[in-house]
Design a protein around this motif. Structure first.
Motif, short mmCIF file in Angstrom:
data_model
loop_
_atom_site.label_atom_id
_atom_site.label_comp_id
_atom_site.label_asym_id
_atom_site.label_seq_id
_atom_site.Cartn_x
_atom_site.Cartn_y
_atom_site.Cartn_z
N VAL A 65 0.87 -1.18 0.00
CA VAL A 65 0.00 0.00 0.00
C VAL A 65 0.91 1.24 0.00
O VAL A 65 1.93 1.26 0.68
N VAL A 66 0.51 2.23 -0.77
CA VAL A 66 1.32 3.45 -0.87
C VAL A 66 1.31 4.21 0.46
O VAL A 66 0.25 4.46 1.04
N GLN A 67 2.53 4.56 0.90
CA GLN A 67 2.66 5.37 2.11
C GLN A 67 2.84 6.81 1.70
O GLN A 67 2.11 7.69 2.11
N LYS A 68 3.83 7.03 0.82
CA LYS A 68 4.12 8.39 0.37
C LYS A 68 4.71 8.30 -1.04
O LYS A 68 5.63 7.52 -1.28
N SER A 69 4.14 9.04 -1.97
CA SER A 69 4.60 8.96 -3.36
C SER A 69 5.15 10.30 -3.83
O SER A 69 4.43 11.30 -3.82
N THR A 70 6.41 10.31 -4.22
CA THR A 70 7.01 11.48 -4.88
C THR A 70 7.63 10.98 -6.19
O THR A 70 7.83 9.77 -6.35
N PRO A 71 7.92 11.86 -7.14
CA PRO A 71 8.49 11.39 -8.42
C PRO A 71 9.85 10.69 -8.26
O PRO A 71 10.29 10.02 -9.17
N LYS A 72 10.49 10.86 -7.11
CA LYS A 72 11.80 10.23 -6.93
C LYS A 72 11.73 8.94 -6.12
O LYS A 72 12.61 8.08 -6.22
N ARG A 73 10.72 8.84 -5.29
CA ARG A 73 10.65 7.67 -4.41
C ARG A 73 9.21 7.47 -3.95
O ARG A 73 8.53 8.43 -3.58
#
Lengths: 234, 234
Positions: free
Chosen positions: B48-56
């Motif tokens: 499950v996604v915790q935190k999505s940024t374009p780098k990680r």
């Protein structure tokens, strides 16, 4: 040696249309040059150019060689993919390894509802020559799945399908050597339940093609090759 | 369900590079969304996604599923064709049906003497996801044929070759189930006699792949599928 395809060669001993043009304009063949012609029906003709024009190239036949047909016949019937490249490579590869009939049908989830067979036909001719075979597969559009299925008359009829409740045997285990086979390959969105039922009413056996989920065109090629394997092995 | 490939996922529980970018910028995944990740080494992670940024993209793992590896290993080693499309489809299709290693070597008649593996690698990742597998094949450039051949350590070593004086057995008949296999596939211009001799000195068995002349990439796929067939059948 230059290879040509002329379906009515046994009757006319000449190349016509594209093949005559290719001989005269591209290869610039002259009187006395040796060529090989297949009629796509099992014969090879070793022949010599008599007269070459862009419309007709008359040949003198030196020798006719008849290729023995396989003791089994493979029809793969599939729902064409949206992307024609994928179908084109299937036709090329299946022709190379050997196939008798490719039939295209349309299902509820079909991504494509029309086919231009002319380009596919050229690909099949080229692959037949490339692989040094004298049999050209038949490519045909067979229309609606529900009309096509009841008329399939092969001795062994399969549908590549994995039902939810059980795993059917692999095609390699269900197919018997020396038969006429038809294998149905569904679209990316799979067959509907009604379509599956119809095949069951008409005596199609379910078969798997391995442990991985295959694209339509990959499944079609894997099925074709599995049927060859069944016939090489005994 | 969105599928991702992250080779070091077991260590970092996150997506990085292209996969992180794809998650954040293309799919715009938000906190709490469910995804599936494979490490290409046999594991699937439901997460499950915790935190999505374009780098990680940091993920919380809910469950890890381990796919059982096959009881046999397939390496196909081939001379790359001039036309990269043909190699690309081979890699795609072989990944779909299952392959462990694809090795590219250079022979006397090789039409191509350099390979960019990066694009092939992407094709393999995409085909692995598409076919729902958790094993990514290894793609490698192994350099000169004469240096590569002596180091091949597979239990069953084959060369697809048809000598003029006899027809060797079909690969389907020579291969035994449950082995590690390497099959050598030559360039369009075939192996030289010296290259064939070298393989004979190092214990490679000659094998045929059927009755038709196959292109390099078709022969490579036919060999791969024949080895699966040998293992499905017993």
């Amino acid at each position: 040696m230059h290879l040509f395809y002329q379906p009515d060669f046994a009757q006319i001993s000449a190349l016509t249309d594209d093949e005559a043009f290719h001989a005269a304009k591209v290869l610039r063949l002259r009187e006395g040059e040796a060529v090989r012609v297949t009629d796509g029906k099992g014969s090879w003709f070793d022949a010599v150019v008599q007269k070459s024009t862009p419309k007709r190239c008359d040949l003198t036949v030196i020798q006719r060689t008849v290729q023995t047909p396989r003791s089994y016949r493979i029809e793969i019937a599939l729902a064409p993919t949206k992307n024609m490249d994928r179908i084109e490579w299937f036709v090329e590869k299946a022709t190379e390894i050997g196939i008798d009939t490719v039939s295209f049908f349309y299902t509820r989830h079909s991504e494509r509802r029309n086919m231009k067979l002319e380009r596919l036909q050229k690909i099949a001719v080229s692959a037949m020559k490339q692989s040094l075979q004298a049999f050209l597969p038949e490519l045909k559009e067979v229309g609606d799945f529900s009309n096509y299925v009841p008329g399939v008359s092969a001795a062994q009829k399969f549908i590549a399908h994995l039902p939810e409740d059980r795993t059917p045997p692999h095609l390699l285990k269900s197919a018997q050597p020396g038969q006429e086979y038809t294998v149905l390959i569904g679209p990316e969105g799979d067959f509907t339940e009604a379509e599956i039922r119809l095949t069951q009413q008409h005596g199609f056996e379910m078969a798997t093609l391995g442990n991985t989920r295959l694209r339509t065109e990959t499944a079609a090629l894997v099925a074709c090759q599995a049927l060859h394997a069944v016939n090489y092995l005994p």
